[in-house]
Design a protein around this motif. Sequence first.
Motif, mmCIF file in Angstrom:
data_model
loop_
_atom_site.group_PDB
_atom_site.id
_atom_site.type_symbol
_atom_site.label_atom_id
_atom_site.label_comp_id
_atom_site.label_asym_id
_atom_site.label_seq_id
_atom_site.Cartn_x
_atom_site.Cartn_y
_atom_site.Cartn_z
ATOM 1 N N SER A 63 -6.504 11.204 3.323
ATOM 2 C CA SER A 63 -6.031 9.859 3.010
ATOM 3 C C SER A 63 -4.636 9.689 3.595
ATOM 4 O O SER A 63 -3.734 10.478 3.298
ATOM 5 N N LEU A 64 -4.486 8.689 4.445
ATOM 6 C CA LEU A 64 -3.194 8.440 5.095
ATOM 7 C C LEU A 64 -2.355 7.512 4.232
ATOM 8 O O LEU A 64 -2.829 6.445 3.837
ATOM 9 N N TRP A 65 -1.131 7.933 3.974
ATOM 10 C CA TRP A 65 -0.248 7.127 3.117
ATOM 11 C C TRP A 65 1.187 7.249 3.593
ATOM 12 O O TRP A 65 1.733 8.340 3.703
ATOM 13 N N ILE A 66 1.781 6.101 3.909
ATOM 14 C CA ILE A 66 3.209 6.005 4.198
ATOM 15 C C ILE A 66 3.789 5.097 3.114
ATOM 16 O O ILE A 66 3.781 3.867 3.244
ATOM 17 N N PRO A 67 4.260 5.647 1.991
ATOM 18 C CA PRO A 67 4.626 4.834 0.826
ATOM 19 C C PRO A 67 5.597 3.705 1.121
ATOM 20 O O PRO A 67 5.490 2.621 0.534
ATOM 21 N N SER A 68 6.544 3.922 2.027
ATOM 22 C CA SER A 68 7.550 2.898 2.304
ATOM 23 C C SER A 68 7.041 1.781 3.208
ATOM 24 O O SER A 68 7.740 0.781 3.403
ATOM 25 N N LEU A 69 5.834 1.950 3.764
ATOM 26 C CA LEU A 69 5.304 0.936 4.671
ATOM 27 C C LEU A 69 4.059 0.240 4.139
ATOM 28 O O LEU A 69 3.698 -0.830 4.644
ATOM 29 N N GLY A 70 3.373 0.804 3.166
ATOM 30 C CA GLY A 70 2.177 0.132 2.653
ATOM 31 C C GLY A 70 1.314 1.044 1.809
ATOM 32 O O GLY A 70 1.742 2.125 1.392
ATOM 33 N N GLY A 71 0.084 0.590 1.573
ATOM 34 C CA GLY A 71 -0.844 1.348 0.745
ATOM 35 C C GLY A 71 -1.506 2.474 1.506
ATOM 36 O O GLY A 71 -1.268 2.690 2.688
ATOM 37 N N LYS A 72 -2.375 3.204 0.796
ATOM 38 C CA LYS A 72 -3.064 4.340 1.386
ATOM 39 C C LYS A 72 -4.486 3.939 1.762
ATOM 40 O O LYS A 72 -5.034 2.941 1.280
ATOM 41 N N MET A 73 -5.095 4.736 2.641
ATOM 42 C CA MET A 73 -6.469 4.473 3.067
ATOM 43 C C MET A 73 -7.161 5.809 3.310
ATOM 44 O O MET A 73 -6.619 6.685 3.984
ATOM 45 N N ASP A 74 -8.366 5.965 2.769
ATOM 46 C CA ASP A 74 -9.129 7.195 2.949
ATOM 47 C C ASP A 74 -9.596 7.344 4.393
ATOM 48 O O ASP A 74 -9.875 6.359 5.083
ATOM 49 N N MET A 75 -9.704 8.610 4.822
ATOM 50 C CA MET A 75 -10.192 8.961 6.153
ATOM 51 C C MET A 75 -11.429 9.838 5.934
ATOM 52 O O MET A 75 -11.326 10.951 5.420
ATOM 53 N N ILE A 76 -12.580 9.331 6.340
ATOM 54 C CA ILE A 76 -13.857 9.936 5.986
ATOM 55 C C ILE A 76 -14.579 10.398 7.247
ATOM 56 O O ILE A 76 -14.731 9.618 8.194
ATOM 57 N N PRO A 77 -15.047 11.657 7.297
ATOM 58 C CA PRO A 77 -15.785 12.133 8.480
ATOM 59 C C PRO A 77 -17.006 11.261 8.767
ATOM 60 O O PRO A 77 -17.757 10.900 7.863
ATOM 61 N N GLY A 78 -17.177 10.906 10.038
ATOM 62 C CA GLY A 78 -18.316 10.098 10.443
ATOM 63 C C GLY A 78 -18.183 8.619 10.157
ATOM 64 O O GLY A 78 -19.123 7.856 10.401
ATOM 65 N N ARG A 79 -17.034 8.195 9.679
ATOM 66 C CA ARG A 79 -16.838 6.783 9.335
ATOM 67 C C ARG A 79 -15.431 6.363 9.749
ATOM 68 O O ARG A 79 -14.501 7.152 9.681
ATOM 69 N N GLU A 80 -15.294 5.117 10.165
ATOM 70 C CA GLU A 80 -13.989 4.593 10.553
ATOM 71 C C GLU A 80 -13.530 3.556 9.542
ATOM 72 O O GLU A 80 -14.241 2.597 9.249
ATOM 73 N N THR A 81 -12.354 3.765 8.972
ATOM 74 C CA THR A 81 -11.737 2.796 8.073
ATOM 75 C C THR A 81 -10.540 2.174 8.775
ATOM 76 O O THR A 81 -9.992 2.738 9.730
ATOM 77 N N VAL A 82 -10.122 1.003 8.319
ATOM 78 C CA VAL A 82 -9.066 0.252 9.000
ATOM 79 C C VAL A 82 -7.953 -0.090 8.011
ATOM 80 O O VAL A 82 -8.214 -0.549 6.894
#
Length: 330
Positions: free
Chosen positions: A164-183
């Motif tokens: 899960s990519l998270w940069i707290p000072s720039l925004g929310g987090k988003m999961d990173m899932i094998p075989g799937r692309e999230t935006v």
Amino acid sequence: MSICRRIRALHPVALPLLLGGCDGPQSALRPGGQDAAQLYLLFVVMLVGAVVLWLALNGLFFYFTRVNQQQFSLRHGNRIIIGAGVILPTVVVGSLLAWGLSIMPSQRAPGDGLVIRVTGEEWWWRVEYWPPGADAPIVSANEIRFPAGSRTELRLTARTYIHSLWIPSLGGKMDMIPGRETVLTLHPDLEGFYRGQCAEFCGASHAMMAFESVVMAPDDFDAWLAHEAAPASRPQTPMQVRGQDIFRDEGCGACHAIRGTEFTGSVGPDLTHLASRHSLAAGIMEVERDDLMRWIAHTRDIKPQVAMPPYDWLDAEELAALAAYLESLE
């Protein structure tokens, strides 16, 4: 003045631990962009609302148990229970939910052109920049740079484990899932350095899977991206040349790519401009000679279960030469 600074001014001695997370490069209470500012506002509203409700409910409890202790009729008691226990929470929570949902679309708004593809590896970050109209990506690793004042689209996936990519000072987090692309899209405004982190437990080195995030002026970002697309600089000193030979002879190029050379590996991070990055080994070390030597010789002692084997058979002179070559990759 921010809420954190106001509290500090009111009580500078009693609250240092409470306010320790109000500042710093990985603080959600230090917004550096539009998305983080919205989340910060949501947090403040929810906090103020919680404090008001707490004071109101405890005030009522104190009033009816200490000030006015007379017995109520059943009808009056039912009115208090229905009003304070059903209607008021429903209205307050429903209003907060509706308002919170109303700010979410901007967190998924389309980007302004630049696309950054990030892949969660074990345990590092593969980063590919796709400027508008590009036929091929500009590949980097373990650092994400943004132009200030525009919305950047992050396309996220993972190789083996969920991250899960998270940069707290720039925004929310988003999961990173094998075989799937999230935006995830982010609109940073304030130039500076921010720390990102994997926010999903992913294995033995989860806590050591961080990265530097840099927000730059648009012109500076364009110049940096052009430099990032260029091939690696050639070794200039005999020590650097020897380090390049060791890099070749030890088979490092089978896993690592250095553009402009014979090294085209894709298993590990791209090292083309390693020395221009602000951290080593996914945010846990400095890009300087001692740390480079220690990392090369003791990878799995430093980061458990990392794929890179330790090159502990190299002597100090060989490690220094190899580190000197890597330091030249600016």
